[in-house]
Design an enzyme around this catalytic site. Structure first.
Site, mmCIF file in Angstrom:
data_model
loop_
_atom_site.group_PDB
_atom_site.id
_atom_site.type_symbol
_atom_site.label_atom_id
_atom_site.label_comp_id
_atom_site.label_asym_id
_atom_site.label_seq_id
_atom_site.Cartn_x
_atom_site.Cartn_y
_atom_site.Cartn_z
ATOM 1 N N LYS A 160 0.562 79.072 92.358
ATOM 2 C CA LYS A 160 -0.730 78.898 91.696
ATOM 3 C C LYS A 160 -0.529 79.067 90.198
ATOM 4 O O LYS A 160 0.220 79.944 89.757
ATOM 5 C CB LYS A 160 -1.758 79.918 92.182
ATOM 6 N N ASP A 215 1.610 83.509 92.501
ATOM 7 C CA ASP A 215 1.137 83.228 91.150
ATOM 8 C C ASP A 215 2.310 83.019 90.193
ATOM 9 O O ASP A 215 3.326 83.724 90.272
ATOM 10 C CB ASP A 215 0.312 84.408 90.631
ATOM 11 N N GLU A 257 -2.675 78.651 86.170
ATOM 12 C CA GLU A 257 -3.945 78.540 85.467
ATOM 13 C C GLU A 257 -3.923 77.374 84.485
ATOM 14 O O GLU A 257 -2.872 77.019 83.940
ATOM 15 C CB GLU A 257 -4.220 79.839 84.697
ATOM 16 N N GLU A 306 -12.981 80.656 89.224
ATOM 17 C CA GLU A 306 -13.284 82.071 88.978
ATOM 18 C C GLU A 306 -14.382 82.219 87.934
ATOM 19 O O GLU A 306 -14.290 81.666 86.841
ATOM 20 C CB GLU A 306 -12.022 82.823 88.521
ATOM 21 N N ASP A 341 -0.831 87.555 90.110
ATOM 22 C CA ASP A 341 -0.338 88.365 88.999
ATOM 23 C C ASP A 341 -1.315 89.498 88.708
ATOM 24 O O ASP A 341 -1.056 90.360 87.869
ATOM 25 C CB ASP A 341 -0.072 87.513 87.757
#
Length: 277
Positions: free
Chosen positions: A115, A85, A117, A184, A46
């Site tokens: 993916k 994403d 978060e 990250e 993204d």
């Protein structure tokens, strides 16, 4: 025929100590080049909001944006595993909507995995996706979709409580069935501990050399933007400068009459031209 990279490749790399390479791509030509370079996995992140669409963050990126760009990328790839994403709020409203959106990334976009978060708070959603046959990559540390909540782009896990939360979140994702976790902006010693502790592969971006693999935004790697790059991004080329040079030369040649030259045109018999009136 070239053998496609799959989740099994990630598991084997973790087991054998082989490094995994991953880069971003958002369109067909870049995907072809990344794939031809032998990169193992392509993340259609993204981050396209910043890199391609001109947004200041990833938050405005929609599911339709993601599916559109994922489709373009998968058309350009033969070997690399394509991971799509899940954008902001596409997996937070309800379990059913989360599954439907993840399914779109595979079914419409053609990606091999998604993916997302978050840690313990999304573990139930991850478990449901995996149960539905959707491979999931996790993402911990600096999570750009939570940038307003975090108060900026900052290194995560620097104090004991935050570091322990990262460990707990990583274990929760592993138990939920992820095949890999992006780390990250995590301190190097903590990323090393996570990599040594977890059974799944870790993919670092600003997390040091001890992760199973590395990922960068390709636009940062190629120097496509002017200005300061993130500390963790190594610039392997300066394409911004080179592209501006080429475009400026084109403009100057058109204005000066040097382009197009005789070699760029098509001829026709003079006698045919004489018959026209």
């Amino acid at each position: 025929m070239t053998q496609k990279v799959t989740t099994a490749y990630f598991r084997e790399a973790k087991k054998t100590g082989k490094r995994i390479t991953m880069l971003t791509a958002y369109d067909y030509p870049m995907a072809r080049m990344v794939d031809e370079a032998g990169i193992d996995a392509i993340l259609v992140g993204d981050s396209l909001g910043n890199a391609v669409l001109g947004y200041e963050s990833t938050i405005p990126v929609t599911m339709d944006d993601m599916v559109h760009h994922i489709k373009a990328v998968t058309r350009g790839v033969k070997r690399a595993m394509v991971i799509g994403d899940m954008p902001f709020l596409s997996y937070h409203v309800s379990r059913e909507e989360s599954l439907r959106n993840a399914g779109r990334i595979l079914q419409e976009g053609g990606a091999a995995a998604v993916k997302l978060e978050g840690g313990r708070e999304v573990a139930g959603t991850v478990r449901a996706m995996v149960a539905a046959g959707i491979p999931v990559m996790g993402h911990l540390g600096l999570t750009p979709q939570s940038i307003h909540q975090m108060g900026g782009y900052k290194v995560q896990g620097r104090d004991e409580a935050a570091a322990q939360k990262l460990l707990d979140d990583a274990r929760a994702l592993q138990e939920a069935g992820v095949f890999a976790i992006v780390l990250e902006c995590v301190p190097v010693p903590l990323a090393r501990l996570l990599t040594e502790t977890l059974e799944v592969a870790t993919i670092g971006i600003g997390a040091g050399p001890h992760c199973t693999g590395q990922v960068l935004v390709t636009h940062d790697l190629l120097g496509m933007f002017m200005g300061k790059s993130p500390k963790f991004a190594k610039r392997y080329a300066n394409l911004h400068q080179e592209i501006i040079r080429a475009l400026t030369t084109y403009r100057e040649e058109v204005l000066g009459g040097a382009f197009p030259g005789p070699e760029h045109g098509f001829d026709m018999p003079e006698e045919m031209l004489e018959k026209l009136y």
